[in-house]
Design an enzyme around this catalytic site. Structure first.
Site, PDB file in Angstrom:
ATOM      1  N   LYS A   1      24.089 -10.272  -4.921  1.00  0.00           N
ATOM      2  CA  LYS A   1      22.855 -10.977  -4.557  1.00  0.00           C
ATOM      3  C   LYS A   1      22.788 -12.344  -5.234  1.00  0.00           C
ATOM      4  CE  LYS A   1      17.856 -10.131  -4.427  1.00  0.00           C
ATOM      5  NZ  LYS A   1      17.510 -10.555  -3.112  1.00  0.00           N
ATOM      6  N   HIS A   7      20.484  -6.321  -8.356  1.00  0.00           N
ATOM      7  CA  HIS A   7      21.529  -7.031  -9.103  1.00  0.00           C
ATOM      8  C   HIS A   7      21.233  -7.120 -10.592  1.00  0.00           C
ATOM      9  CE1 HIS A   7      19.124 -10.986  -8.619  1.00  0.00           C
ATOM     10  NE2 HIS A   7      18.392 -10.007  -8.169  1.00  0.00           N
ATOM     11  N   ARG A   8      19.975  -7.361 -10.925  1.00  0.00           N
ATOM     12  CA  ARG A   8      19.662  -7.548 -12.355  1.00  0.00           C
ATOM     13  C   ARG A   8      19.746  -6.228 -13.139  1.00  0.00           C
ATOM     14  NH1 ARG A   8      19.227 -12.568 -12.635  1.00  0.00           N
ATOM     15  NH2 ARG A   8      18.092 -13.773 -11.090  1.00  0.00           N
ATOM     16  N   GLU A  45      13.053  -6.534  -6.488  1.00  0.00           N
ATOM     17  CA  GLU A  45      14.044  -5.821  -5.687  1.00  0.00           C
ATOM     18  C   GLU A  45      13.835  -4.312  -5.749  1.00  0.00           C
ATOM     19  OE1 GLU A  45      14.440  -8.614  -7.088  1.00  0.00           O
ATOM     20  OE2 GLU A  45      16.051  -9.809  -6.184  1.00  0.00           O
ATOM     21  N   ASN A  59      17.160  -8.777   1.942  1.00  0.00           N
ATOM     22  CA  ASN A  59      16.204  -8.513   0.852  1.00  0.00           C
ATOM     23  C   ASN A  59      15.987  -9.794   0.062  1.00  0.00           C
ATOM     24  OD1 ASN A  59      14.465  -7.058  -0.732  1.00  0.00           O
ATOM     25  ND2 ASN A  59      16.050  -5.975  -1.902  1.00  0.00           N
ATOM     26  N   ASP A  73      12.439 -12.783 -15.056  1.00  0.00           N
ATOM     27  CA  ASP A  73      13.752 -12.218 -14.733  1.00  0.00           C
ATOM     28  C   ASP A  73      14.592 -12.028 -15.983  1.00  0.00           C
ATOM     29  OD1 ASP A  73      13.127 -12.020 -12.126  1.00  0.00           O
ATOM     30  OD2 ASP A  73      14.262 -13.775 -11.460  1.00  0.00           O
ATOM     31  N   ASP A 123      21.770 -13.897  -0.895  1.00  0.00           N
ATOM     32  CA  ASP A 123      20.520 -14.605  -0.614  1.00  0.00           C
ATOM     33  C   ASP A 123      20.750 -15.984   0.010  1.00  0.00           C
ATOM     34  OD1 ASP A 123      19.373 -12.398  -1.813  1.00  0.00           O
ATOM     35  OD2 ASP A 123      17.843 -13.575  -2.858  1.00  0.00           O
TER      36      ASP A 123
END
Ligand code: DC
Length: 686
Positions: free
Chosen positions: A456, A430-431, A344, A92, A316, A49
């Site tokens: 990311k 990623h998470r 995402e 993204n 998040d 990012d």
């Protein structure tokens, strides 16, 4: 790499230095680009990012210069972007796409913004509506309401308040807030719906203030930017560690015993996600905080408690709670998380699907998720209500699983558990990858597909996770006590990696000698240690590509190692390098301070010793065996001197830690010593 296998993990403890926050990194970059003057940005996150943002800014005519590891100097435009026509591909990266859209709409140029297919499925209509209200010319190039977009020059009018929705993504409000000062006119934004993720707006406002623009906030409904304000560089700015990333390690500490400490965020953080620690505390985890760190341990009674929580303020980090819920004593409900659906990936659906694989019963609502830790079993009536959780500690093995649950051979056990590998999809998110890696702490093997998606926000995530979860067997003791041989055999039997820390001190002594540096010149030797060009290539040890395997084993280098090892800054310079050896499935580390300083959380610590005479004799045989000259009396004296120096030094003196097992090998064969260490290791790793 298409997948990464995590072994069954049982404990988590250690310290993790967090990478910079994605949200703060990209906001800081944009504000620095629009500001008057140069900004030196430190600890910037190095990730997909931020790379997208850096490239975008350069394309838009902003000078961005690298001034060291994770540090950049951005020379601001002092207003709108100088380049008036550009096509930007933003991957993204929502944190680049949204704010750049707003800033470009007010820059008086013609721009096209596009991204990967998933970016084109993520809504941006509320932001575009807001911008159109003030006269901006923003067009959809694909579907109405979604990227890609084209922006054209237009006359901006700010007479009426801008009305925006706040219930899809707070990034739209962030984008408008950051861009509006470009007009120099007074501006008012009014929310037409409940604002989600308020802590992210707090970050935006605090960073804008650092760049000299103040915003008056009335509740969370109205934001007023007085006219005539311009961004000006604060000169120097440090990016805080990423509080959402902290959540994985804190949860690991809560699930895997801890203590796990994260450095880079703490009590004084501007990030709302630090509130995740409060949620963990509600689950019974023991949390401590400092200005710049947070530490988590498991509950005093070992079992996390179920919670029912509105997670709107920690969207998040709340994903991490969904996985922690697998380890709770009952059903956990996470509410007000509709924003997960437009991230995402559709994170509610994705999380539900993956948690089910690792044994959770999951109820998926429009804006909530209920996770019930359950039996890993099918076909055994009544166990559901008993809620045998995922973390049946050695559940990956069928025999253990049956014994643990008191099942007979007739009961069915889910096949993936018997096989011991559960495959986790990560949805280019990623998470998802980072969250689900925590399931391995339930004592099951987990295969993470496409592990690279963590880049990311946290390219080194799995290394950091290994460094708090991989089991460590620490073997300390004096020279020639047989540590090296025993450690190598133990490592081979367990399939673990091996760290010969003495070799690092010997290499430092040799490298210093070759560089003409005196062994007692602390600063110079520490500099040599910090940049040691050493590699371990199977049996071979290389220094600047040279095979020095034998050169470091001489008595002279042993003495040199002992001299340089007494220098505190040399020890400090080698500390992180040694810790980086901790990888899955585990590490056997041999040295003097493995259990006391380098791996104080090691599961198994052994202090291996033998009488000086026995050790001198072993060294004598070793040297003679290699065809090297040796003198028994000299060796004995040398060993005694070295023991005295290693034991008397001010830092990390050679001594047995209280929690280490003592093994005197004077009268033991190597096999007997190895068996003793393996016995302790197996017993402690359970
Ligand atoms: O284990 P060895 O003989 O290769 O170690 C050489 C020297 O390095 C020893 O005299 C002490 C020092 N050393 C240390 O201080 N700390 C360690 N972890 C390993 C070695």
């Amino acid at each position: 790499m298409s997948y990464l296998d995590l072994p069954p993990l049982r404990h988590a403890a250690g310290t993790v230095r967090l990478p910079g926050s994605k949200s703060i990194s990209n906001r800081t970059l944009l504000l620095a680009a629009l500001a008057e003057g140069g900004t030196r940005i430190h600890d910037l996150l190095d990730s997909d990012d931020t790379r997208v943002m850096l490239t975008g800014l350069r394309q838009l005519g902003i000078a961005v210069e690298s001034i060291g590891a994770d540090s950049y100097c951005v020379t601001g435009a002092g207003g709108a972007f100088p380049v008036k026509a550009a096509e930007l591909f933003l991957g993204n990266a929502g944190t680049a796409f949204r704010p750049l859209t707003a800033a470009l709409a007010l820059s008086g140029g013609r721009y096209v913004l596009s991204g990967v297919p998933r970016m084109h499925e993520r809504p941006i209509g509320d932001l575009v509506d807001g911008l159109r209200q003030i006269g901006a010319d923003v067009r959809y190039l694909g579907s109405e309401g979604y990227p890609p977009l084209e922006v054209r020059p237009a006359a901006i009018r700010l007479e009426a308040p801008i009305k925006v929705r706040g219930d899809v993504s707070s990034q739209f409000l962030t984008a408008l807030l950051m861009a509006l000062p470009l007009t120099g006119e007074p501006a008012v934004i009014e929310m037409t719906s409940e604002l989600i993720s308020k802590p992210y707006i707090e970050i935006t406002l605090k960073l804008m203030a650092r760049f000299g623009v103040s915003v008056q906030r009335d509740g969370w409904e109205r934001f007023t930017i007085a006219g005539g304000q311009r961004y000006s560089s604060p000169g120097e700015i440090h990016v805080e560690g990423d509080a959402s990333s902290a959540s994985y390690f804190l949860a690991a500490g809560a699930i895997g015993g801890g203590p796990v400490r994260v450095e880079g965020v703490g009590r004084d953080s501007i990030q709302g996600d630090v509130a995740f620690a409060d949620a963990l505390a509600q689950m019974g985890a023991r949390i401590e905080t400092g200005p710049n760190w947070i530490e988590a341990r498991g509950p005093a009674d070992g079992r996390l408690k179920a919670i029912d929580l509105d997670c709107n303020h920690i969207p998040d980090a709340a994903m991490t709670l969904a996985v922690a819920a697998l380890f709770a004593d009952g059903p956990c409900t996470l509410r007000n998380i509709a924003s997960w659906r437009v991230k995402e990936t559709d994170r509610i659906a994705a999380m539900a699907a993956e948690l089910r694989k690792v044994g959770g019963i999951v109820e998926e609502g429009g804006d909530y998720l209920t996770v019930t830790p359950t039996t890993l079993l099918a076909g055994k009536e009544g166990l559901g209500s008993q809620q045998v959780p995922l973390m049946v500690r050695q559940a990956h093995h069928e025999r253990n699983l049956r014994a643990h649950l008191g099942l007979s051979q007739q009961d069915t056990v889910r096949p993936e558990l018997v096989e011991g590998l559960i495959e986790i999809e990560t949805y280019d998110d990623h998470r998802m990858a980072m969250c689900l890696s925590l399931a391995a702490l339930g004592g099951v093997s987990v295969r993470i597909l496409d592990p690279g998606c963590v880049a990311k926000t946290f390219p080194t995530y799995f290394d950091a996770y290994a460094q708090i979860t991989a089991p460590v067997v620490a073997i300390d003791g004096p020279s020639a006590s047989g540590k090296g041989t025993v450690a190598a055999r133990v490592a081979q039997t367990l399939g673990y990696r091996m760290l010969d820390s003495g070799a690092l001190y010997r290499l430092t002594a040799l490298a210093a000698r070759r560089a003409g540096v005196d062994w007692t010149d602390e600063a110079a030797v520490a500099a040599v240690a910090a940049g040691l060009p050493a590699e371990f290539d199977g049996e071979k040890i290389l220094l600047s590509g040279d095979d020095v395997s034998d050169a470091i084993r001489t008595e002279e280098m042993g003495v040199g190692a002992s001299i340089v090892a007494a220098l505190p800054s040399v020890r400090a310079a080698l500390l992180e390098r040694q810790r980086a050896y901790r990888r899955w499935p585990g590490l056997v580390a041999d040295g003097r301070d493995m259990g006391s300083v380098v791996f104080p959380q090691a599961e198994c610590k052994v202090f291996l010793t033998a009488s000086a005479e026995a050790r001198a004799e072993r060294r004598y045989k070793q040297l003679i065996g290699k065809g090297m000259p040796a003198n028994m009396a000299a060796l004995l004296e040398d060993l005694r001197e070295r023991d005295a120096r290693d034991a008397a030094r001010s830092v990390a003196p050679l001594q047995k830690c209280a929690d280490a097992e003592l093994l005197d090998t004077t009268d033991l064969s190597i096999e007997q010593a190895v068996d003793a260490v393996l016995g302790w290791a197996r017993c402690r790793m359970q």
